[in-house]
Each structure stands twice: as C-alpha cells, then as structure tokens.
Write a protein that holds these residues in place. Structure first.
Motif, PDB file in Angstrom:
ATOM      1  N   TRP A  27       0.831  -1.198   0.000  1.00  0.00           N
ATOM      2  CA  TRP A  27       0.000   0.000   0.000  1.00  0.00           C
ATOM      3  C   TRP A  27       0.872   1.257   0.000  1.00  0.00           C
ATOM      4  O   TRP A  27       0.557   2.233  -0.682  1.00  0.00           O
ATOM      5  N   ILE A  28       1.930   1.223   0.777  1.00  0.00           N
ATOM      6  CA  ILE A  28       2.846   2.368   0.834  1.00  0.00           C
ATOM      7  C   ILE A  28       3.480   2.590  -0.533  1.00  0.00           C
ATOM      8  O   ILE A  28       3.543   3.725  -1.026  1.00  0.00           O
ATOM      9  N   GLN A  29       3.937   1.518  -1.189  1.00  0.00           N
ATOM     10  CA  GLN A  29       4.535   1.644  -2.523  1.00  0.00           C
ATOM     11  C   GLN A  29       3.526   2.197  -3.532  1.00  0.00           C
ATOM     12  O   GLN A  29       3.856   3.073  -4.333  1.00  0.00           O
ATOM     13  N   GLU A  30       2.309   1.698  -3.478  1.00  0.00           N
ATOM     14  CA  GLU A  30       1.275   2.185  -4.402  1.00  0.00           C
ATOM     15  C   GLU A  30       0.999   3.670  -4.171  1.00  0.00           C
ATOM     16  O   GLU A  30       0.846   4.437  -5.127  1.00  0.00           O
ATOM     17  N   ARG A  34       1.482   6.765  -6.755  1.00  0.00           N
ATOM     18  CA  ARG A  34       0.430   7.733  -7.054  1.00  0.00           C
ATOM     19  C   ARG A  34       0.917   9.154  -6.822  1.00  0.00           C
ATOM     20  O   ARG A  34       0.650  10.050  -7.624  1.00  0.00           O
ATOM     21  N   ALA A  35       1.651   9.368  -5.723  1.00  0.00           N
ATOM     22  CA  ALA A  35       2.168  10.702  -5.413  1.00  0.00           C
ATOM     23  C   ALA A  35       3.160  11.163  -6.479  1.00  0.00           C
ATOM     24  O   ALA A  35       3.140  12.324  -6.902  1.00  0.00           O
ATOM     25  N   ARG A  36       4.029  10.258  -6.947  1.00  0.00           N
ATOM     26  CA  ARG A  36       4.985  10.620  -8.004  1.00  0.00           C
ATOM     27  C   ARG A  36       4.252  10.957  -9.300  1.00  0.00           C
ATOM     28  O   ARG A  36       4.580  11.934  -9.978  1.00  0.00           O
ATOM     29  N   ALA A  42       1.328  17.482 -12.250  1.00  0.00           N
ATOM     30  CA  ALA A  42       1.304  18.882 -11.826  1.00  0.00           C
ATOM     31  C   ALA A  42       2.446  19.671 -12.470  1.00  0.00           C
ATOM     32  O   ALA A  42       2.304  20.856 -12.767  1.00  0.00           O
ATOM     33  N   ALA A  43       3.588  19.024 -12.687  1.00  0.00           N
ATOM     34  CA  ALA A  43       4.750  19.698 -13.263  1.00  0.00           C
ATOM     35  C   ALA A  43       4.658  19.792 -14.784  1.00  0.00           C
ATOM     36  O   ALA A  43       5.351  20.603 -15.394  1.00  0.00           O
ATOM     37  N   ALA A  44       3.820  18.987 -15.389  1.00  0.00           N
ATOM     38  CA  ALA A  44       3.698  18.989 -16.851  1.00  0.00           C
ATOM     39  C   ALA A  44       3.089  20.301 -17.315  1.00  0.00           C
ATOM     40  O   ALA A  44       2.243  20.881 -16.625  1.00  0.00           O
TER      41      ALA A  44
END
Length: 110
Positions: A27-30, A34-36, A42-44
C-alpha cells in the motif's frame, strides 16, 4: 482445550502479521507511485485553453471568422473549430476577421 501449543499459536500470529506487514508495504509503494504520478502531472505544462471559435467556410476564398467561445453568434453552415488564443492570433495574422463588435471589444482578443 486445543491441540496447538502456545508456540504454534505464536508462530501462526507471526505469519499473519508478516502478511499484514507485506500488504501495508505494498500500500505504501502504491501510494508513493500515485504521489509521483501526481507530481509529474502537476509539473507537466498545461494545455492552453480553447477560448476562441473559428468558423471556416467551405470556399477557401472566403475569410475565416473568429468569435470568442462564449459568443452567442452561430454559423451552423460553416465548419466550426474551437481554438486557442495562440491559434486565433496566427489566424488573424493570416487575414481572419473578428466578426462581431462583442468579440472585437474583448480585452483578450488575439
């Protein structure tokens, strides 16, 4: 009581907790993925909004007419395309006309 010893029960508990820990780590990896992905979105660079409408006549000798998207004037007989301000500016340079007083008076006119 039970045929299982206290040690057997503790080992069973350990296996269950390992499974829970593995699931929590997934769950932490997922969530990190998602955050990345969200940070990349957002940066695009944002696409320029389509705030103009170009009315393109079938006859290439006629002039393309430009209106703001919110303009109420319609030309159903013409090919209609929603375009960005940059595209509208280029069309103006090529001879397209601002077709009504309302659109001509717009501060955002290209």
């Amino acid at each position: 009581m039970s045929d299982l010893s206290r040690l057997d029960l503790l080992r069973f508990l350990e296996r269950v907790q390992k499974q829970d820990l593995a699931r929590t780590r997934r769950w932490i990896q997922e969530e990190q993925q998602r955050a990345r992905a969200e940070a990349q979105r957002a940066a695009a660079p944002k696409a320029e909004p389509k705030t103009w409408r170009a009315y393109v006549p079938a006859d290439a000798r006629q002039t393309v007419e430009l209106h703001r998207v919110e303009c109420r004037i319609e030309h159903p007989e013409l090919d209609t395309r929603e375009i960005t301000a940059t595209e509208a500016r280029k069309l103006r340079e090529m001879g397209a006309e601002m077709s009504c007083q309302q659109c001509q008076a717009s501060e955002a006119a290209p």
